[in-house]
Design a protein around this motif. Structure first.
Motif, PDB file in Angstrom:
ATOM      1  N   LEU A 154      38.894  38.048  33.186  1.00 51.57           N
ATOM      2  CA  LEU A 154      37.561  38.614  33.401  1.00 51.57           C
ATOM      3  C   LEU A 154      36.980  38.165  34.734  1.00 51.57           C
ATOM      4  O   LEU A 154      36.475  38.978  35.530  1.00 51.57           O
ATOM      5  CB  LEU A 154      36.640  38.198  32.253  1.00 51.57           C
ATOM      6  CG  LEU A 154      35.161  38.603  32.377  1.00 51.57           C
ATOM      7  CD1 LEU A 154      35.008  40.109  32.322  1.00 51.57           C
ATOM      8  CD2 LEU A 154      34.331  37.932  31.283  1.00 51.57           C
ATOM      9  N   HIS A 155      37.055  36.863  35.000  1.00 55.92           N
ATOM     10  CA  HIS A 155      36.461  36.342  36.232  1.00 55.92           C
ATOM     11  C   HIS A 155      37.246  36.785  37.465  1.00 55.92           C
ATOM     12  O   HIS A 155      36.663  36.973  38.532  1.00 55.92           O
ATOM     13  CB  HIS A 155      36.373  34.820  36.167  1.00 55.92           C
ATOM     14  CG  HIS A 155      35.382  34.343  35.156  1.00 55.92           C
ATOM     15  ND1 HIS A 155      35.516  33.160  34.467  1.00 55.92           N
ATOM     16  CD2 HIS A 155      34.240  34.906  34.688  1.00 55.92           C
ATOM     17  CE1 HIS A 155      34.501  33.010  33.632  1.00 55.92           C
ATOM     18  NE2 HIS A 155      33.712  34.062  33.748  1.00 55.92           N
ATOM     19  N   ARG A 161      30.327  35.249  42.227  1.00 56.82           N
ATOM     20  CA  ARG A 161      28.973  35.635  42.591  1.00 56.82           C
ATOM     21  C   ARG A 161      28.744  35.282  44.065  1.00 56.82           C
ATOM     22  O   ARG A 161      29.476  34.469  44.633  1.00 56.82           O
ATOM     23  CB  ARG A 161      27.972  34.900  41.704  1.00 56.82           C
ATOM     24  CG  ARG A 161      28.074  35.254  40.225  1.00 56.82           C
ATOM     25  CD  ARG A 161      27.260  34.303  39.377  1.00 56.82           C
ATOM     26  NE  ARG A 161      27.739  32.925  39.514  1.00 56.82           N
ATOM     27  CZ  ARG A 161      27.221  31.881  38.893  1.00 56.82           C
ATOM     28  NH1 ARG A 161      26.186  32.052  38.076  1.00 56.82           N
ATOM     29  NH2 ARG A 161      27.714  30.674  39.079  1.00 56.82           N
ATOM     30  N   PRO A 162      27.757  35.905  44.681  1.00 57.08           N
ATOM     31  CA  PRO A 162      27.522  35.646  46.116  1.00 57.08           C
ATOM     32  C   PRO A 162      27.364  34.169  46.446  1.00 57.08           C
ATOM     33  O   PRO A 162      27.772  33.714  47.522  1.00 57.08           O
ATOM     34  CB  PRO A 162      26.238  36.430  46.414  1.00 57.08           C
ATOM     35  CG  PRO A 162      26.225  37.526  45.405  1.00 57.08           C
ATOM     36  CD  PRO A 162      26.847  36.946  44.163  1.00 57.08           C
ATOM     37  N   HIS A 169      36.169  29.208  42.847  1.00 51.53           N
ATOM     38  CA  HIS A 169      36.206  30.251  41.815  1.00 51.53           C
ATOM     39  C   HIS A 169      37.646  30.641  41.508  1.00 51.53           C
ATOM     40  O   HIS A 169      38.038  30.777  40.340  1.00 51.53           O
ATOM     41  CB  HIS A 169      35.403  31.474  42.290  1.00 51.53           C
ATOM     42  CG  HIS A 169      35.448  32.642  41.353  1.00 51.53           C
ATOM     43  ND1 HIS A 169      36.453  33.596  41.412  1.00 51.53           N
ATOM     44  CD2 HIS A 169      34.635  33.015  40.329  1.00 51.53           C
ATOM     45  CE1 HIS A 169      36.236  34.506  40.464  1.00 51.53           C
ATOM     46  NE2 HIS A 169      35.158  34.173  39.798  1.00 51.53           N
ATOM     47  N   TYR A 170      38.429  30.813  42.553  1.00 48.81           N
ATOM     48  CA  TYR A 170      39.823  31.207  42.367  1.00 48.81           C
ATOM     49  C   TYR A 170      40.614  30.132  41.628  1.00 48.81           C
ATOM     50  O   TYR A 170      41.412  30.440  40.725  1.00 48.81           O
ATOM     51  CB  TYR A 170      40.453  31.495  43.729  1.00 48.81           C
ATOM     52  CG  TYR A 170      41.897  31.942  43.643  1.00 48.81           C
ATOM     53  CD1 TYR A 170      42.235  33.119  42.998  1.00 48.81           C
ATOM     54  CD2 TYR A 170      42.912  31.179  44.222  1.00 48.81           C
ATOM     55  CE1 TYR A 170      43.562  33.534  42.919  1.00 48.81           C
ATOM     56  CE2 TYR A 170      44.228  31.592  44.160  1.00 48.81           C
ATOM     57  CZ  TYR A 170      44.556  32.767  43.500  1.00 48.81           C
ATOM     58  OH  TYR A 170      45.869  33.179  43.426  1.00 48.81           O
ATOM     59  N   LEU A 171      40.396  28.877  41.979  1.00 47.88           N
ATOM     60  CA  LEU A 171      41.110  27.799  41.292  1.00 47.88           C
ATOM     61  C   LEU A 171      40.750  27.750  39.806  1.00 47.88           C
ATOM     62  O   LEU A 171      41.601  27.460  38.966  1.00 47.88           O
ATOM     63  CB  LEU A 171      40.803  26.460  41.965  1.00 47.88           C
ATOM     64  CG  LEU A 171      41.429  26.262  43.351  1.00 47.88           C
ATOM     65  CD1 LEU A 171      40.900  24.982  43.995  1.00 47.88           C
ATOM     66  CD2 LEU A 171      42.954  26.221  43.259  1.00 47.88           C
ATOM     67  N   ALA A 247      44.938  34.603  51.270  1.00 47.47           N
ATOM     68  CA  ALA A 247      43.933  35.560  51.735  1.00 47.47           C
ATOM     69  C   ALA A 247      42.537  34.947  51.715  1.00 47.47           C
ATOM     70  O   ALA A 247      41.729  35.169  52.632  1.00 47.47           O
ATOM     71  CB  ALA A 247      43.975  36.818  50.882  1.00 47.47           C
ATOM     72  N   LEU A 248      42.236  34.165  50.689  1.00 49.10           N
ATOM     73  CA  LEU A 248      40.924  33.521  50.601  1.00 49.10           C
ATOM     74  C   LEU A 248      40.739  32.508  51.726  1.00 49.10           C
ATOM     75  O   LEU A 248      39.662  32.415  52.327  1.00 49.10           O
ATOM     76  CB  LEU A 248      40.768  32.839  49.245  1.00 49.10           C
ATOM     77  CG  LEU A 248      40.610  33.774  48.046  1.00 49.10           C
ATOM     78  CD1 LEU A 248      40.668  32.967  46.753  1.00 49.10           C
ATOM     79  CD2 LEU A 248      39.298  34.551  48.124  1.00 49.10           C
TER      80      LEU A 248
END
Length: 335
Positions: A154-155, A161-162, A169-171, A247-248
């Protein structure tokens, strides 16, 4: 180690025991996906027949060697974690529009999205039926793991979020979507082998860290391999706008004041139309030689080393050595 496993082991007796039990898991796995309905049977067997490394059941069997690995419940637990993993692959490939899985056409390419999703649901049901025989604690652990798998997906789908740190967040996505099941694989092995709670906690922590390291290594492989390792077209995640660590990290560099023209050009390339194979190959070739790939590889190695340190409380011996080798093998794929 025998060809049934994915990394070398120094102890031949341990290697033989794991090979025999892995063969039993494989047999049980094929029985578990069998269905009297011809369509459900063909679709459910699709990824089982495509093979795979069986890393999760292998970790279950290996962690169980810290106790009594011969218990029937250990094999049942190994089947549960692989069924759960296979179910997630059916869903992931639909959401990521991945054309290949393990070198074969993804299920949604053969039967369509709806059948692929429902087949994943069928495998979750079979995993639930098997875990129910392991008792209420196992059911609760499986439910919590399933929740994390769903939250991770889901995430990933919704994105940060901004105000969120995109790398953090990715980790967390990786921890939920990948590491949760790898941690449960180790936990189930020690738990159903009768190990003490502290041993169960130790291997669970190991699995959590090595699971994130495993996915970071996959991010590197997606860019640096020819597709033989993953069974996926290199750069599929780039094409489908699925975030990856290289990419991040690139986007973070390009957003800094004084960033290089090269970084900004490469971000523009990734944001462009990658629908053609030639354009995708050009983007992959440009990104694979960028320093962010080496940075991602270094992060995977550091996490694998942290996972190995989690094993410090375990007694020295062939099982601990094998767990260290397991961690090394997961990140060495990206070397």
């Amino acid at each position: 180690m025998t060809s049934s496993t994915t990394f070398p082991l120094a102890d031949p007796d341990l290697a033989d025991r794991l090979a025999v039990r892995l063969a039993l898991v494989e047999e049980r796995l094929r029985d578990a996906v069998a269905n009297v309905d011809p369509l459900a049977d063909d679709a459910s067997r699709h990824l089982v027949n495509a093979g795979g490394k069986r890393l999760r059941p292998l970790l279950t069997l290996l962690a169980a060697e810290l106790g009594d690995g011969s218990r029937r419940e250990v094999v049942d637990a190994a089947v549960v974690v692989e069924l759960t993993h296979l179910a997630t692959l059916y869903h992931d490939d639909v959401m990521d529009s991945a054309p290949l899985r393990r070198g074969a056409p993804a299920a949604h390419e053969v039967w369509g999205n709806s059948v692929a999703i429902l087949t994943g649901d069928l495998l979750f049901a079979r995993a639930s039926a098997t875990v129910a025989g392991l008792g209420p604690d196992a059911v609760r652990i499986q439910a919590a793991t399933f929740e994390r798998l769903c939250l991770g997906q889901l995430h990933e789908t919704v994105g940060p979020r901004p105000e969120d740190d995109r790398v953090a967040h990715y980790l967390q996505v990786l921890a939920d979507k990948t590491a949760s099941l790898i941690a449960t694989s180790a936990r189930f092995g020690a738990m159903f082998a009768g190990c003490r709670p502290d041993v169960v906690a130790t291997v669970t922590g190991f699995g959590e860290k090595i699971g994130v390291a495993f996915q970071l290594a996959d991010d590197v492989i997606d860019l640096t391999s020819d597709g033989d390792v993953t069974g996926k077209t290199p750069g599929t995640d780039l094409r489908e706008r699925v975030p990856t660590m290289p990419a991040l990290l690139l986007r973070a560099r390009a957003a800094l004041e004084g960033s290089s023209d090269e970084d900004r050009r490469l971000v523009a390339l990734l944001d462009g139309d990658l629908s053609s194979d030639d354009d995708l190959a050009a983007a992959v070739a440009a990104l694979r030689v960028h320093p962010v790939v080496a940075d991602t590889r270094a992060r995977a190695v550091a996490l694998a080393q942290a996972a190995v340190r989690e094993l410090d409380p375990l007694p020295a011996g062939p099982v601990k050595d094998a767990l260290v080798s397991f961690a090394d093998a997961l990140v060495d794929r990206a070397a």
